[in-house]
Design a protein around this motif. Structure first.
Motif, PDB file in Angstrom:
ATOM      1  N   PHE A 134      34.536  35.519  38.547  1.00 38.61           N
ATOM      2  CA  PHE A 134      33.458  36.610  39.058  1.00 38.61           C
ATOM      3  C   PHE A 134      34.548  37.188  40.136  1.00 38.61           C
ATOM      4  O   PHE A 134      35.105  36.536  40.812  1.00 38.61           O
ATOM      5  CB  PHE A 134      32.368  35.831  39.902  1.00 38.61           C
ATOM      6  CG  PHE A 134      31.335  35.319  38.772  1.00 38.61           C
ATOM      7  CD1 PHE A 134      30.282  36.010  38.361  1.00 38.61           C
ATOM      8  CD2 PHE A 134      31.298  33.830  38.469  1.00 38.61           C
ATOM      9  CE1 PHE A 134      29.276  35.684  37.622  1.00 38.61           C
ATOM     10  CE2 PHE A 134      30.382  33.487  37.790  1.00 38.61           C
ATOM     11  CZ  PHE A 134      29.425  34.396  37.257  1.00 38.61           C
ATOM     12  N   LEU A 135      34.090  38.597  40.013  1.00 35.13           N
ATOM     13  CA  LEU A 135      34.680  39.492  41.105  1.00 35.13           C
ATOM     14  C   LEU A 135      34.255  39.305  42.407  1.00 35.13           C
ATOM     15  O   LEU A 135      32.949  38.789  42.539  1.00 35.13           O
ATOM     16  CB  LEU A 135      34.690  40.975  40.616  1.00 35.13           C
ATOM     17  CG  LEU A 135      35.129  41.332  39.348  1.00 35.13           C
ATOM     18  CD1 LEU A 135      35.087  42.927  38.867  1.00 35.13           C
ATOM     19  CD2 LEU A 135      36.879  40.954  39.329  1.00 35.13           C
ATOM     20  N   PRO A 136      35.075  39.836  43.563  1.00 35.84           N
ATOM     21  CA  PRO A 136      34.366  39.739  44.843  1.00 35.84           C
ATOM     22  C   PRO A 136      32.959  40.533  44.793  1.00 35.84           C
ATOM     23  O   PRO A 136      32.782  41.803  44.190  1.00 35.84           O
ATOM     24  CB  PRO A 136      35.501  40.466  45.734  1.00 35.84           C
ATOM     25  CG  PRO A 136      36.649  40.238  45.052  1.00 35.84           C
ATOM     26  CD  PRO A 136      36.299  40.292  43.583  1.00 35.84           C
ATOM     27  N   ARG A 137      32.024  40.152  45.779  1.00 37.71           N
ATOM     28  CA  ARG A 137      30.918  40.874  46.093  1.00 37.71           C
ATOM     29  C   ARG A 137      30.891  41.923  46.525  1.00 37.71           C
ATOM     30  O   ARG A 137      30.292  43.144  46.263  1.00 37.71           O
ATOM     31  CB  ARG A 137      29.796  40.040  46.688  1.00 37.71           C
ATOM     32  CG  ARG A 137      29.508  38.713  45.980  1.00 37.71           C
ATOM     33  CD  ARG A 137      28.471  37.984  46.881  1.00 37.71           C
ATOM     34  NE  ARG A 137      28.192  36.582  46.234  1.00 37.71           N
ATOM     35  CZ  ARG A 137      27.330  35.774  46.818  1.00 37.71           C
ATOM     36  NH1 ARG A 137      26.679  36.137  47.981  1.00 37.71           N
ATOM     37  NH2 ARG A 137      26.875  34.693  46.081  1.00 37.71           N
ATOM     38  N   GLU A 138      32.116  42.265  47.542  1.00 37.50           N
ATOM     39  CA  GLU A 138      31.894  43.213  48.415  1.00 37.50           C
ATOM     40  C   GLU A 138      32.841  44.412  47.604  1.00 37.50           C
ATOM     41  O   GLU A 138      33.868  44.390  47.017  1.00 37.50           O
ATOM     42  CB  GLU A 138      32.761  43.062  49.718  1.00 37.50           C
ATOM     43  CG  GLU A 138      32.839  44.039  50.861  1.00 37.50           C
ATOM     44  CD  GLU A 138      33.517  45.203  50.760  1.00 37.50           C
ATOM     45  OE1 GLU A 138      34.876  45.045  50.271  1.00 37.50           O
ATOM     46  OE2 GLU A 138      33.427  46.300  51.030  1.00 37.50           O
ATOM     47  N   GLU A 139      32.261  45.782  47.702  1.00 34.58           N
ATOM     48  CA  GLU A 139      32.821  46.819  46.899  1.00 34.58           C
ATOM     49  C   GLU A 139      34.242  46.950  46.830  1.00 34.58           C
ATOM     50  O   GLU A 139      35.042  47.164  45.911  1.00 34.58           O
ATOM     51  CB  GLU A 139      32.000  48.034  46.895  1.00 34.58           C
ATOM     52  CG  GLU A 139      32.184  49.423  46.045  1.00 34.58           C
ATOM     53  CD  GLU A 139      31.779  50.454  46.200  1.00 34.58           C
ATOM     54  OE1 GLU A 139      31.810  51.585  45.709  1.00 34.58           O
ATOM     55  OE2 GLU A 139      30.789  50.410  47.287  1.00 34.58           O
ATOM     56  N   LYS A 140      34.843  47.115  48.191  1.00 35.70           N
ATOM     57  CA  LYS A 140      36.155  47.450  48.328  1.00 35.70           C
ATOM     58  C   LYS A 140      37.022  46.494  47.803  1.00 35.70           C
ATOM     59  O   LYS A 140      37.958  46.798  47.408  1.00 35.70           O
ATOM     60  CB  LYS A 140      36.621  47.679  49.781  1.00 35.70           C
ATOM     61  CG  LYS A 140      35.867  49.063  50.435  1.00 35.70           C
ATOM     62  CD  LYS A 140      35.945  49.399  51.704  1.00 35.70           C
ATOM     63  CE  LYS A 140      35.541  50.708  52.157  1.00 35.70           C
ATOM     64  NZ  LYS A 140      36.063  51.090  53.528  1.00 35.70           N
ATOM     65  N   GLU A 141      36.643  45.392  48.077  1.00 32.89           N
ATOM     66  CA  GLU A 141      37.468  43.994  47.649  1.00 32.89           C
ATOM     67  C   GLU A 141      37.454  44.097  46.130  1.00 32.89           C
ATOM     68  O   GLU A 141      38.497  43.620  45.556  1.00 32.89           O
ATOM     69  CB  GLU A 141      36.826  42.721  48.311  1.00 32.89           C
ATOM     70  CG  GLU A 141      37.630  41.483  48.058  1.00 32.89           C
ATOM     71  CD  GLU A 141      39.112  41.445  48.618  1.00 32.89           C
ATOM     72  OE1 GLU A 141      39.946  40.824  48.003  1.00 32.89           O
ATOM     73  OE2 GLU A 141      39.526  42.302  49.363  1.00 32.89           O
ATOM     74  N   ARG A 142      36.229  44.328  45.478  1.00 39.01           N
ATOM     75  CA  ARG A 142      36.065  44.254  43.931  1.00 39.01           C
ATOM     76  C   ARG A 142      37.140  45.293  43.390  1.00 39.01           C
ATOM     77  O   ARG A 142      37.731  45.190  42.481  1.00 39.01           O
ATOM     78  CB  ARG A 142      34.643  44.594  43.541  1.00 39.01           C
ATOM     79  CG  ARG A 142      34.463  44.584  42.038  1.00 39.01           C
ATOM     80  CD  ARG A 142      33.061  44.690  41.783  1.00 39.01           C
ATOM     81  NE  ARG A 142      32.254  45.822  42.233  1.00 39.01           N
ATOM     82  CZ  ARG A 142      31.098  45.574  43.053  1.00 39.01           C
ATOM     83  NH1 ARG A 142      30.596  44.634  43.787  1.00 39.01           N
ATOM     84  NH2 ARG A 142      30.577  46.823  43.596  1.00 39.01           N
ATOM     85  N   GLU A 143      37.050  46.462  44.110  1.00 36.57           N
ATOM     86  CA  GLU A 143      38.010  47.631  43.430  1.00 36.57           C
ATOM     87  C   GLU A 143      39.541  47.245  43.662  1.00 36.57           C
ATOM     88  O   GLU A 143      40.371  47.287  42.719  1.00 36.57           O
ATOM     89  CB  GLU A 143      37.695  48.937  44.206  1.00 36.57           C
ATOM     90  CG  GLU A 143      38.428  50.021  43.864  1.00 36.57           C
ATOM     91  CD  GLU A 143      38.095  51.311  44.705  1.00 36.57           C
ATOM     92  OE1 GLU A 143      38.805  52.579  44.929  1.00 36.57           O
ATOM     93  OE2 GLU A 143      36.792  51.550  45.012  1.00 36.57           O
ATOM     94  N   ARG A 144      39.854  46.595  44.869  1.00 33.27           N
ATOM     95  CA  ARG A 144      41.251  46.074  45.185  1.00 33.27           C
ATOM     96  C   ARG A 144      41.695  45.192  44.280  1.00 33.27           C
ATOM     97  O   ARG A 144      42.695  45.289  43.262  1.00 33.27           O
ATOM     98  CB  ARG A 144      41.295  45.593  46.514  1.00 33.27           C
ATOM     99  CG  ARG A 144      42.838  45.185  46.973  1.00 33.27           C
ATOM    100  CD  ARG A 144      42.766  44.757  48.200  1.00 33.27           C
ATOM    101  NE  ARG A 144      42.499  43.021  47.725  1.00 33.27           N
ATOM    102  CZ  ARG A 144      43.095  41.993  46.902  1.00 33.27           C
ATOM    103  NH1 ARG A 144      44.254  42.268  46.626  1.00 33.27           N
ATOM    104  NH2 ARG A 144      42.694  41.045  46.745  1.00 33.27           N
ATOM    105  N   THR A 145      40.784  44.214  43.679  1.00 34.84           N
ATOM    106  CA  THR A 145      40.954  43.014  42.630  1.00 34.84           C
ATOM    107  C   THR A 145      41.239  43.683  41.469  1.00 34.84           C
ATOM    108  O   THR A 145      42.333  43.652  40.875  1.00 34.84           O
ATOM    109  CB  THR A 145      39.929  42.059  42.793  1.00 34.84           C
ATOM    110  OG1 THR A 145      39.836  41.394  44.194  1.00 34.84           O
ATOM    111  CG2 THR A 145      40.157  41.123  41.824  1.00 34.84           C
ATOM    112  N   LEU A 146      40.346  44.695  41.100  1.00 32.81           N
ATOM    113  CA  LEU A 146      40.543  45.405  39.706  1.00 32.81           C
ATOM    114  C   LEU A 146      41.744  46.098  39.583  1.00 32.81           C
ATOM    115  O   LEU A 146      42.650  46.030  38.491  1.00 32.81           O
ATOM    116  CB  LEU A 146      39.277  46.042  39.510  1.00 32.81           C
ATOM    117  CG  LEU A 146      37.923  45.319  39.170  1.00 32.81           C
ATOM    118  CD1 LEU A 146      36.881  46.224  39.134  1.00 32.81           C
ATOM    119  CD2 LEU A 146      38.181  44.818  37.627  1.00 32.81           C
ATOM    120  N   LYS A 147      42.010  47.066  40.666  1.00 31.83           N
ATOM    121  CA  LYS A 147      43.393  47.597  40.619  1.00 31.83           C
ATOM    122  C   LYS A 147      44.469  46.999  40.558  1.00 31.83           C
ATOM    123  O   LYS A 147      45.493  47.033  39.731  1.00 31.83           O
ATOM    124  CB  LYS A 147      43.514  48.627  41.860  1.00 31.83           C
ATOM    125  CG  LYS A 147      42.421  49.816  41.768  1.00 31.83           C
ATOM    126  CD  LYS A 147      42.685  50.595  42.986  1.00 31.83           C
ATOM    127  CE  LYS A 147      41.803  51.836  42.933  1.00 31.83           C
ATOM    128  NZ  LYS A 147      41.853  52.758  44.472  1.00 31.83           N
TER     129      LYS A 147
END
Length: 228
Positions: A134-147
């Motif tokens: 599961f990806l992080p809930r917080e948008e910026k952290e989710r974006e950082r993880t995907l990148k």
């Protein structure tokens, strides 16, 4: 030798429950479930009237110690998750290491998994691939993880909750290169199963609001450009 069996449940369609699941649960000396209602329902459907204990995110450290001690003194323990095969983003990830620490042999009774179903249905490369849970809930952290992982160029799969699927599509629409498609599977094996394949922006535009089916995302591998 005391054993812990990882017993598979369905991922939406009860017809997918392996016959071995019923046999193992009937023979179990101890059953561990994830949630009260779901575990009660599956046992009732299988005609099994046995008590069970729960293991989930609310289980305390003291309770985990008690579970470990009971594992070490119980001949046949069965862990059944709410959906699919235990050990993928569920309490099995805590119980299996504990079992080995306590000298308990771990065996898997394989069954359906949403990850493999989505990956093989996507048409994207299945080797190698990366599973992010599961990806992080917080948008910026989710974006950082995907990148962070998109740069590897391989197929990526991950789970998401139904209510965050739309937000995840928004993130992918912003950061995913236009030449990498995604596959989005919703409610795998259910009668209402739906899937989309295309660019994140295309899918985001036609994704229905308020859809509550459990999603699995698969991101296409980076294609090598032909050299002339």
């Amino acid at each position: 030798m005391n054993r812990l069996y990882l017993v598979s449940n369905s991922i939406g369609n009860d017809a997918d429950i392996p016959p071995r699941t019923k046999t193992l649960l009937e023979e179990a000396d101890w059953i561990i479930g994830e949630e009260q209602r779901t575990t009660s329902t599956i046992l009732k459907k299988l005609g099994i009237a046995k008590p069970f204990d729960l293991l989930n995110e609310h289980t305390s450290r003291k309770e985990m110690d008690e579970i470990g001690m009971k594992l070490a003194t119980t001949k046949r323990t069965c862990l059944i998750s709410d959906s699919g095969s235990p050990g993928l983003e569920d309490p099995g990830k805590w119980l299996v290491p504990l079992a080995w620490e306590m000298g308990v042999e771990v065996r898997s009774a394989p069954g359906p998994t949403a990850l493999v179903a989505a990956l093989t249905s996507s048409g994207f490369a299945t080797s190698p691939f990366l599973f992010l849970g599961f990806l992080p809930r917080e948008e910026k952290e989710r974006e950082r993880t995907l990148k962070q992982y998109l740069g590897l160029g391989i197929t990526i799969a991950f789970y998401e909750t139904a209510y965050r699927a739309k937000h995840c599509l928004e993130t992918l629409s912003k950061i995913l290169p236009g030449d990498r498609q995604i596959f989005l599977a919703l409610g795998i094996s259910m009668a209402s199963e739906t899937s989309y394949r295309g660019s994140a922006k295309e899918i985001h535009k036609k994704f229905p609001q308020g859809l509550k089916l459990p999603p699995v995302f698969v991101i296409e591998e980076k294609k090598e450009r032909s050299k002339r």
